[in-house]
Design an enzyme around this catalytic site. Sequence first.
Site, mmCIF file in Angstrom:
data_model
loop_
_atom_site.group_PDB
_atom_site.id
_atom_site.type_symbol
_atom_site.label_atom_id
_atom_site.label_comp_id
_atom_site.label_asym_id
_atom_site.label_seq_id
_atom_site.Cartn_x
_atom_site.Cartn_y
_atom_site.Cartn_z
ATOM 1 N NE ARG A 1 16.042 53.721 20.493
ATOM 2 C CZ ARG A 1 14.806 54.092 21.090
ATOM 3 N NH1 ARG A 1 14.771 54.189 22.263
ATOM 4 N NH2 ARG A 1 13.524 54.043 20.435
ATOM 5 N NE ARG B 1 20.723 15.460 12.840
ATOM 6 C CZ ARG B 1 21.524 14.823 11.579
ATOM 7 N NH1 ARG B 1 22.445 13.877 11.628
ATOM 8 N NH2 ARG B 1 21.247 15.443 10.415
ATOM 9 C CB ALA C 1 31.979 -7.531 18.140
HETATM 10 C C1 UD1 Z 1 5.961 56.014 20.539
HETATM 11 C C2 UD1 Z 1 4.919 57.011 21.001
HETATM 12 C C3 UD1 Z 1 5.049 57.261 22.243
HETATM 13 C C4 UD1 Z 1 4.935 56.197 23.187
HETATM 14 C C5 UD1 Z 1 5.719 54.827 22.893
HETATM 15 C C6 UD1 Z 1 5.267 53.603 23.761
HETATM 16 C C7 UD1 Z 1 4.707 58.211 18.959
HETATM 17 C C8 UD1 Z 1 5.053 59.707 18.146
HETATM 18 N N1 UD1 Z 1 5.337 58.074 20.020
HETATM 19 O O1 UD1 Z 1 7.115 56.295 20.722
HETATM 20 O O2 UD1 Z 1 4.222 58.314 22.691
HETATM 21 O O3 UD1 Z 1 4.987 56.330 24.638
HETATM 22 O O4 UD1 Z 1 5.563 54.502 21.452
HETATM 23 O O5 UD1 Z 1 6.172 52.596 23.348
HETATM 24 O O6 UD1 Z 1 4.072 57.620 18.379
HETATM 25 N N2 UD1 Z 1 7.136 52.846 13.445
HETATM 26 C C9 UD1 Z 1 6.839 52.727 12.344
HETATM 27 N N3 UD1 Z 1 7.041 53.726 11.194
HETATM 28 C C10 UD1 Z 1 7.584 54.783 11.715
HETATM 29 C C11 UD1 Z 1 7.989 55.008 12.770
HETATM 30 C C12 UD1 Z 1 7.689 54.047 13.942
HETATM 31 O O7 UD1 Z 1 6.268 51.622 11.785
HETATM 32 O O8 UD1 Z 1 7.762 55.642 10.702
HETATM 33 C C13 UD1 Z 1 6.841 51.700 14.412
HETATM 34 C C14 UD1 Z 1 7.974 51.153 14.907
HETATM 35 O O9 UD1 Z 1 8.679 50.237 14.618
HETATM 36 C C15 UD1 Z 1 7.714 50.698 16.404
HETATM 37 C C16 UD1 Z 1 6.503 51.542 16.622
HETATM 38 O O10 UD1 Z 1 6.118 52.290 15.498
HETATM 39 O O11 UD1 Z 1 7.145 49.359 16.120
HETATM 40 C C17 UD1 Z 1 6.813 52.555 17.452
HETATM 41 O O12 UD1 Z 1 7.717 53.493 17.226
HETATM 42 P P1 UD1 Z 1 9.210 54.073 18.066
HETATM 43 O O13 UD1 Z 1 10.207 54.785 17.144
HETATM 44 O O14 UD1 Z 1 9.690 52.679 18.904
HETATM 45 O O15 UD1 Z 1 8.273 54.876 18.930
HETATM 46 P P2 UD1 Z 1 8.607 55.454 20.410
HETATM 47 O O16 UD1 Z 1 9.588 56.430 20.263
HETATM 48 O O17 UD1 Z 1 8.948 54.347 21.250
HETATM 49 CA CA CA Z 2 9.239 52.160 20.973
#
Ligand code: UD1
Ligand code: CA
Length: 455
Positions: free
Chosen positions: A16, A333, A423
């Site tokens: 997004r 700089r 100058a």
């Molecule tokens: C997640 C939570 C949700 C919570 C929200 C808060 C889960 C299933 N859901 O949802 O309950 O309300 O955060 O912000 O945990 N990421 C990984 N690997 C993956 C998927 C995600 O590293 O396979 C990382 C993303 O980069 C991010 C974080 O985990 O930093 C959260 O992932 P995101 O997809 O943003 O979860 P939300 O849908 O926001």
């Molecule tokens: Ca998130």
Amino acid sequence: MDNLKVVILAAGQGTRMKSEVPKVLHRVLDKTMAGYVIEASQEAGADDICVIVGHQSAMVKNTLKDMYDNIKFAVQKEQLGTGHAVMQAGDFIKDGNILVLCGDTPLITAETIQKLCSVHESSDNSVTVVSMVVDDPTGYGRIVRENDNFAKIVEQKDASEDEAEINEVNTGVYIFKAEYLNKAFEKLGNNNSQGEYYLTDTLEIIKNDGGKVGIMVADDADEFMGVNSKLQLSQAIAVMKERINTKLMLEGVTITDPASTYIGKDVKIAPDTIIYPGCMLEGKTVIGKSCIIGPNTRITSSQVDDCVTIQMSVLNDAKVKSFTTVGPFAYLRPNSCIGEHCRIGDFVEIKNSNIDDGTKVSHLTYVGDSDVGKCVNFGCGTVTVNYDGKNKYRCKIGNEVFIGCNTNLVAPVEIADRAYTAAGSTITKNVPEDSLAIARNRQENKEGWRKKVNK
Ligand code: UD1
Ligand code: CA
């Protein structure tokens, strides 16, 4: 807290954001989002940190490694969900207390992390989740309670109509006792609308296995704002900016228009300095007391001593000593050091040079790769010619030298103490002490010339 280990989730793409830059590397003011999360952990006393990287892992890893020592990394090759992401930490999470944070929540504070640790410890929970109550829960996992106690977390996409109404949501911050987390991982499935291994499901598993699940309701929902879009990024910047400006104002710094003033978290400013509108102060900049900065000035990683005035100018990795004035429209700089009681005026650029006390470079001048003594006066339009297209050379200018207007100083060249240049001179040879160098053609007047050519 003993044996505290921090896992920071940063493997997601951040679709997004609509960006080629991985989400956690987007900046809030002058620092990456992941950087704030790492620093909050460190400020809370955690020194064992593992960042889970995946999408553009090399870029995330290299950027963070350059900024922070002693950070571990684990790679999540495929983004199969937040639970799967934590599993990739492997041996790192085999024992101790595992604090899980997200790389996209830059506003979290060390105080909150400390509070979570102490609640978790004093309640002897198997896992403690931080919840928050929000007006609009869209997109968050909902905290479902049963008789006030934790029942489960339901993601937006899996929520029933009733569950979707719940406005207590999961912040995505938890602390687990490692043994409970690892046991839950053995049972964790991906039977949900997104086909992902949700970390959130481990809490219900732990509860069903007889573990104790605690909920800490956050006082300040801002701290857990997840940044998923550029719009949310701007909202996070607004919160961070206000936090930093408020702290500085309470410490005695005058900020005449906080709304248009952008100061990084690591910038230090002493009391009685005034910051006028439109300033960006970044990096490890340090500004002394009773300075006047701005309007419209950008200072990056520079040191500014006391009683300095800088207006409408740009400083990058420069040093300015006390009682000096800079600008309007000056550009200092990297590796420039300006002494005390100097004047660097309009349309002056200084690079990789030392300028000693009392020297005036008042207008339209370039000083590069030069060492300049005390109380030197630069006439308007002086240029140090320090680059022959291949190599750079230095100019050395002694004390009390007077450089005439429109002088070119072709480096390497030395102007000794108290010498003058006429100058319009192009100086290619060293000038001895107390002498005057003239390096231009003498003027010749051809009398009556106009009439002759017009005849
Ligand atoms: C997640 C939570 C949700 C919570 C929200 C808060 C889960 C299933 N859901 O949802 O309950 O309300 O955060 O912000 O945990 N990421 C990984 N690997 C993956 C998927 C995600 O590293 O396979 C990382 C993303 O980069 C991010 C974080 O985990 O930093 C959260 O992932 P995101 O997809 O943003 O979860 P939300 O849908 O926001
Ligand atoms: Ca998130």
